[in-house]
Design a protein around this motif. Structure first.
Motif, PDB file in Angstrom:
ATOM      1  N   THR A 112      -0.096   4.105   0.149  1.00  0.00           N
ATOM      2  CA  THR A 112      -0.362   5.325   0.981  1.00  0.00           C
ATOM      3  C   THR A 112      -0.194   5.306   2.596  1.00  0.00           C
ATOM      4  N   ASP A 139       2.160   5.844   5.724  1.00  0.00           N
ATOM      5  CA  ASP A 139       2.505   6.752   6.403  1.00  0.00           C
ATOM      6  C   ASP A 139       3.989   6.208   7.110  1.00  0.00           C
ATOM      7  N   ASP A 180       0.839  -1.243   0.017  1.00  0.00           N
ATOM      8  CA  ASP A 180      -0.141  -0.004   0.094  1.00  0.00           C
ATOM      9  C   ASP A 180       0.768   1.236   0.017  1.00  0.00           C
TER      10      ASP A 180
END
Length: 98
Positions: free
Chosen positions: A61, A63, A59
């Motif tokens: 995305t 953080d 993934d």
């Protein structure tokens, strides 16, 4: 008293992070069974964490904080699994365990 080669390295650490050992010939004793259950739990958790890591790393995305947490969890799981592997290398496999 048994020699150090006959001691079972337990899947938990003692005070100050020092390794714990069990000196017994009774693989069916309470502490031996408890250690077997904890080892199985640690192995299962490591497997689940590995699958979660694959998802997180796929993934784009995620953080940095999520990646740091994942790295911390993977480090703990690897430590646990290595302790079990070291223990298994020092003793015969328990009945029902490969």
């Amino acid at each position: 008293m048994t020699t150090r080669d006959e001691l079972r390295l337990l899947p938990w650490a003692g005070p100050d992070g020092k390794p714990c050992y069990l000196s017994t010939d009774d693989q069916g004793g309470y502490v031996s069974r408890l250690a077997d259950h904890i080892e199985a739990f640690q192995h299962g958790m490591a497997s689940q964490l590995l699958e979660h890591a694959r998802q997180v790393l796929d993934d784009d995305t995620e953080d940095l904080e999520v990646l740091r947490l994942l790295a911390s969890q993977l480090t703990s799981a690897l430590r646990d699994v290595l302790r079990v592997a070291t223990s298994r290398g020092r003793r015969p496999a328990a009945p029902g365990h490969p």
